[in-house]
Design an enzyme around this catalytic site. Structure first.
Site, PDB file in Angstrom:
ATOM      1  N   THR A  23      -5.071   2.865  -7.874  1.00 56.63           N
ATOM      2  CA  THR A  23      -6.435   2.933  -7.365  1.00 56.63           C
ATOM      3  C   THR A  23      -7.138   4.128  -7.988  1.00 56.63           C
ATOM      4  OG1 THR A  23      -5.848   1.865  -5.279  1.00 56.63           O
ATOM      5  CG2 THR A  23      -7.848   3.192  -5.294  1.00 56.63           C
ATOM      6  N   TYR A  72      -1.882   5.938  -5.495  1.00 61.14           N
ATOM      7  CA  TYR A  72      -2.860   6.992  -5.758  1.00 61.14           C
ATOM      8  C   TYR A  72      -2.142   8.074  -6.557  1.00 61.14           C
ATOM      9  CZ  TYR A  72      -5.866   5.092  -2.015  1.00 61.14           C
ATOM     10  OH  TYR A  72      -6.654   4.285  -1.225  1.00 61.14           O
ATOM     11  N   SER A 112       0.826  -1.200   0.000  1.00 61.99           N
ATOM     12  CA  SER A 112       0.000   0.000   0.000  1.00 61.99           C
ATOM     13  C   SER A 112       0.864   1.256   0.000  1.00 61.99           C
ATOM     14  CB  SER A 112      -0.915   0.006   1.230  1.00 61.99           C
ATOM     15  OG  SER A 112      -1.605   1.240   1.337  1.00 61.99           O
ATOM     16  N   ARG A 148      -8.547  -7.603   4.333  1.00 61.67           N
ATOM     17  CA  ARG A 148      -8.832  -7.703   5.773  1.00 61.67           C
ATOM     18  C   ARG A 148      -8.357  -9.023   6.375  1.00 61.67           C
ATOM     19  NH1 ARG A 148     -13.654  -5.030   3.875  1.00 61.67           N
ATOM     20  NH2 ARG A 148     -13.956  -2.963   4.817  1.00 61.67           N
ATOM     21  N   HIS A 163     -13.056  -1.551  -3.304  1.00 62.60           N
ATOM     22  CA  HIS A 163     -12.340  -0.967  -2.164  1.00 62.60           C
ATOM     23  C   HIS A 163     -12.830  -1.558  -0.838  1.00 62.60           C
ATOM     24  CE1 HIS A 163      -9.590   2.709  -1.918  1.00 62.60           C
ATOM     25  NE2 HIS A 163      -9.568   2.214  -0.689  1.00 62.60           N
ATOM     26  N   LYS A 206      -7.098  -0.485 -10.323  1.00 58.58           N
ATOM     27  CA  LYS A 206      -7.871  -1.083  -9.231  1.00 58.58           C
ATOM     28  C   LYS A 206      -9.049  -0.162  -8.926  1.00 58.58           C
ATOM     29  CE  LYS A 206      -7.446  -2.412  -4.342  1.00 58.58           C
ATOM     30  NZ  LYS A 206      -8.384  -1.422  -3.747  1.00 58.58           N
TER      31      LYS A 206
END
Length: 366
Positions: A166, A140, A109, A313, A258, A234
């Site tokens: 993203t 991003y 990330s 997650r 997301h 994404k």
């Protein structure tokens, strides 16, 4: 914690919920607004049944995939999630080592609490001597393109093999759990380390991630001109945008909503997958994340046309429950469930997972 006593992702989540500060648990578990899409992602797989074949088996199943020249031992990747140090002292270092141990791809990330260069070094240190781990970088696009250029350079220097851009976040989603908990900033000592001293002229300074409401296809064209790495998008959810993306030369698509954290009430990604397969027509690889919790979920996604799935997650729950070992066990549980399901479907490997194995569940309105 005896990790061997945990047998499902849901059990890991239950342990994580007990161990974590409730504010941090809500940040990770929550989604935007009424969390309709969070629930839809989970429910979507339950609306599908598997219809197995028989007498076509093999003593061993081939689960490996190759994506953009990199081999993964299984089609289960680590999707990008932010702020791993909220749940585990070592943060993304532990995640990277777990990915290397499981021999799968980690999408690091941009909002990591450990810089991508350190994440890559941790993965290399944990990988077998004869194996080069694969790291991709989630990006991003920043309004200041010089910042974006610096991020690309940082990821490339770290050895990342692809950029996962993203595109569903022109503005941030509205997480009402965070508002109720007044959770808007990282605790002292934590930061988005990939944005520290970004241009090399601001020692100690950490920039804020900026969303780009003006983001357009021109920015994707610009990005492709400024990197030799494969570019995946994404967050594309409309099939027509998938067609446009391919026309703009992207290398792949990660079908993702997301995790339900952006626009609420969008469909579950598994519901959209057949339309995406038709729209893309095999021109680029399709990956999927959102709600994957079982090996049966993975098989359904692959049978319907995804080449791999991502989990977000579940990895964080593993980290919270047991650090690196917890995240590794989550990956191994999912691998074992995938292999078991492939065998029970009468498949010799991933190539045998075809759409005819999937049916609407009884009572489903699909």
């Amino acid at each position: 914690m005896d990790l061997d006593s945990l047998f499902t992702v849901d059990e890991f989540e239950a342990v994580a919920q007990r161990k974590l500060d409730p504010v941090y648990y809500d940040y990770i578990a929550g989604g935007s607004r009424d969390e309709v899409t969070v629930r839809a992602n989970l429910d979507g797989f339950g609306r599908l049944s598997l219809l197995p074949r028989v007498l076509r088996g093999s003593a061993q199943r081939d689960l490996a995939v190759t994506l953009f020249g990199a081999r993964s031992s299984m089609p289960i990747l680590i999707s990008p999630t932010a702020f791993h140090r909220l749940v585990c002292t070592e943060g993304e270092l532990a995640t990277a080592r777990a990915a290397a141990r499981a021999d799968t791809i980690m999408i690091a990330s941009m909002a990591s609490t450990v810089a991508v260069g350190e994440v890559a070094a941790a993965a290399r240190a944990a990988a077998p001597a004869d194996h080069e781990p694969t790291l991709w970088f989630q990006l991003y696009l920043q309004p200041d393109l010089d910042d974006t250029t610096a991020l690309i350079a940082r990821a490339t220097k770290a050895g990342c093999k692809a950029l996962v851009v993203t595109v569903d976040s022109p503005v941030l989603g509205a997480n009402e759990r965070n508002h109720r908990n007044r959770f808007h900033d990282l605790p002292p000592g934590m930061a988005c380390e990939n944005l520290r001293n970004l241009r090399g002229d601001e020692p100690g300074n950490v920039r804020q991630i900026a969303m780009s409401p003006e983001l357009s296809w021109d920015h994707i064209d610009w990005l492709r001109e400024h990197t030799e790495l494969p570019v995946l998008l994404k967050g594309v959810l409309h099939p027509e945008d998938a067609r446009i993306a391919v026309d703009h030369g992207v290398s792949g698509l990660l079908l993702s909503n997301h995790g339900g954290r952006q626009l609420d009430t969008v469909p579950a990604t598994i519901d959209l997958l057949p339309e995406f397969v038709e729209a893309v027509g095999g021109r680029v690889p399709l990956l999927l994340d959102g709600g994957v919790r079982r090996g049966t979920d993975v098989v359904k996604a692959l049978a319907l046309g995804a080449v791999a799935v991502g989990v977000g997650r579940p990895i964080v729950w593993g980290l919270a429950a047991g650090g690196e070992d917890g995240a590794t066990r989550v990956l191994e549980l999912l691998r074992d469930e995938l292999d078991h399901t492939v065998a029970l479907c009468g498949a010799r490997g991933l190539a045998d997972l075809t759409p005819d194995l999937v049916r609407p569940a009884a009572g489903s309105r699909r």
